[in-house]
Motif scaffolding. Structure first.
Motif, PDB file in Angstrom:
ATOM      1  N   MET A  95      41.526  43.713 -29.452  1.00  0.00           N
ATOM      2  CA  MET A  95      42.189  42.523 -29.982  1.00  0.00           C
ATOM      3  C   MET A  95      41.198  41.375 -30.133  1.00  0.00           C
ATOM      4  N   ILE A  99      40.363  39.434 -33.626  1.00  0.00           N
ATOM      5  CA  ILE A  99      40.491  37.978 -33.785  1.00  0.00           C
ATOM      6  C   ILE A  99      39.177  37.378 -34.287  1.00  0.00           C
ATOM      7  N   GLY A 171      45.389  40.434 -35.608  1.00  0.00           N
ATOM      8  CA  GLY A 171      46.187  40.825 -34.451  1.00  0.00           C
ATOM      9  C   GLY A 171      47.573  41.299 -34.831  1.00  0.00           C
ATOM     10  N   LEU A 174      47.230  44.899 -35.883  1.00  0.00           N
ATOM     11  CA  LEU A 174      47.016  45.776 -34.729  1.00  0.00           C
ATOM     12  C   LEU A 174      48.325  46.056 -34.000  1.00  0.00           C
ATOM     13  N   TRP A 239      47.274  33.846 -30.143  1.00  0.00           N
ATOM     14  CA  TRP A 239      46.312  34.710 -29.447  1.00  0.00           C
ATOM     15  C   TRP A 239      46.903  35.295 -28.169  1.00  0.00           C
ATOM     16  N   GLU A 242      49.741  37.821 -29.088  1.00  0.00           N
ATOM     17  CA  GLU A 242      49.175  39.039 -29.665  1.00  0.00           C
ATOM     18  C   GLU A 242      48.460  39.874 -28.610  1.00  0.00           C
ATOM     19  N   MET A 243      47.671  39.219 -27.778  1.00  0.00           N
ATOM     20  CA  MET A 243      46.951  39.936 -26.729  1.00  0.00           C
ATOM     21  C   MET A 243      47.919  40.598 -25.757  1.00  0.00           C
ATOM     22  N   PHE A 246      49.868  43.566 -27.456  1.00  0.00           N
ATOM     23  CA  PHE A 246      49.007  44.724 -27.732  1.00  0.00           C
ATOM     24  C   PHE A 246      48.600  45.438 -26.445  1.00  0.00           C
TER      25      PHE A 246
END
Length: 255
Positions: A95, A99, A171, A174, A239, A242-243, A246
Motif C-alpha cells: 500500500m 501511494i 489504494g 488495491l 491513507w 486504505e491501509m 488492505f
C-alpha cells in the motif's frame, strides 16, 4: 520487500507511459496561447487548469500498481513473499508503494510539463518569464500568491495539491483487487469510484465529500489557505482507511 516493490514499479512500462500521457494531455488546450504570452505561470495554469491530465489521474495513476496484489494472488507468489516477512508488513509495503507511486506520477508529469512548456516558450520568444501582467490579469482573482507575485510558490503548491490527490487513487484499486479478480475492473475502479462519488455528493450537495475536490482545480481551493489544510487532513484520512482495509483484507485472505 520494499526494494522489490520499488524495482517492480520502475520496471513497469505503465509507470512511464502514464507520465508521458499526462504530460501531453494538457497541451491541446494551450497551443494557441504560446504565441500570445511568454509567461510560464500563465501558460502552465491554462494547461493544468483546462487540460485533460487531471481527468485522467484516476486511471493513469493506478495502472502501475493496480494489479500488483492480484497477480501475486493468482500465481501464489504472495505466499512466497509472506514467508520472508509478516502478513502485515507485506500489505503495508504494497500500500505504501502504491501511494508513493501515485504521487510520483503526478509530480514527475507536472515537472516535465513545466520544463517542456518553458523550452517551447524559449524557442518561440527567446526568453521565459516566470510571471507578469498576463498572469496577474488572468489569475489575480483566484490566487493570493499571484497577487503577491510569488509565482514559483504558486506552481509548487499546484504540484503538491495534485500529488496529494493522486496518492489516494492507487489504494482504491488495491482494495478492490481484494474482492474482484477481473484485471480491467480493478484498473478502472478508481476512476469509477471518483466519478460515482462525485455524482452522489453533488446530488446530496455535500460537495466536500467528493474526492475530486482534492485536485488543485477542485472545490477545496475555495477554502482558506487555498484548502491545503483540508486536503492534507482528507488525504491522511484516506491513507489510514486504505491501509487499514488492505491490511485487514490481506490477513483475512491468508488465514
Amino acid at each position: 520487500m520494499l526494494k522489490q516493490e520499488i524495482r517492480r514499479v520502475l520496471h513497469s512500462p505503465f509507470f512511464y507511459i502514464s507520465i508521458i500521457i499526462l504530460v501531453f494531455a494538457d497541451f491541446p488546450v494551450m497551443l494557441d496561447q504560446f504565441e500570445m504570452s511568454n509567461e510560464l505561470t500563465y501558460l502552465v495554469d491554462v494547461g493544468w487548469g483546462m487540460g485533460y491530465g487531471s481527468v485522467l489521474y484516476p486511471l493513469l495513476c493506478v495502472l502501475t500498481t493496480a494489479e500488483s496484489y492480484l497477480m501475486e494472488y493468482r500465481s501464489g507468489y504472495r505466499y512466497s513473499s509472506m514467508s520472508r516477512t509478516s502478513k502485515t508488513r507485506y500489505a503495508v509495503t504494497k500500500m505504501a508503494v502504491a501511494i508513493g507511486t501515485g504521487a510520483a506520477i503526478a509530480v514527475l508529469s507536472r515537472l516535465l510539463f513545466l520544463g517542456l512548456t518553458a523550452l517551447i516558450v524559449y524557442k518561440i520568444h527567446g526568453q521565459v518569464l516566470v510571471g507578469g501582467e498576463d498572469t496577474i490579469e488572468a489569475m489575480s482573482r483566484t490566487s493570493l500568491l499571484v497577487i503577491q507575485r510569488k509565482y514559483a510558490q504558486y506552481l509548487m503548491l499546484f504540484i503538491l495539491e495534485d500529488s496529494l490527490y493522486a496518492s489516494i487513487l492507487p489504494g482504491i484499486a488495491l482494495i478492490v483487487s481484494l474482492f474482484v479478480k477481473n484485471r480491467y475492473v480493478v484498473m478502472l475502479s478508481s476512476y469509477i469510484y471518483c466519478e460515482g462519488m462525485d455524482m452522489i455528493f453533488i446530488t446530496l450537495q455535500w460537495y466536500y465529500g467528493s474526492p475530486l475536490v482534492l485536485m488543485n482545480t477542485g472545490r477545496a481551493s475555495l477554502l482558506p489557505y487555498k484548502g491545503l489544510p483540508f486536503r492534507v487532513i482528507m488525504v491522511l484520512l484516506y491513507w489510514v482507511v486504505e491501509m487499514g482495509v488492505f491490511v485487514y483484507g490481506v490477513r483475512k485472505q491468508t488465514e
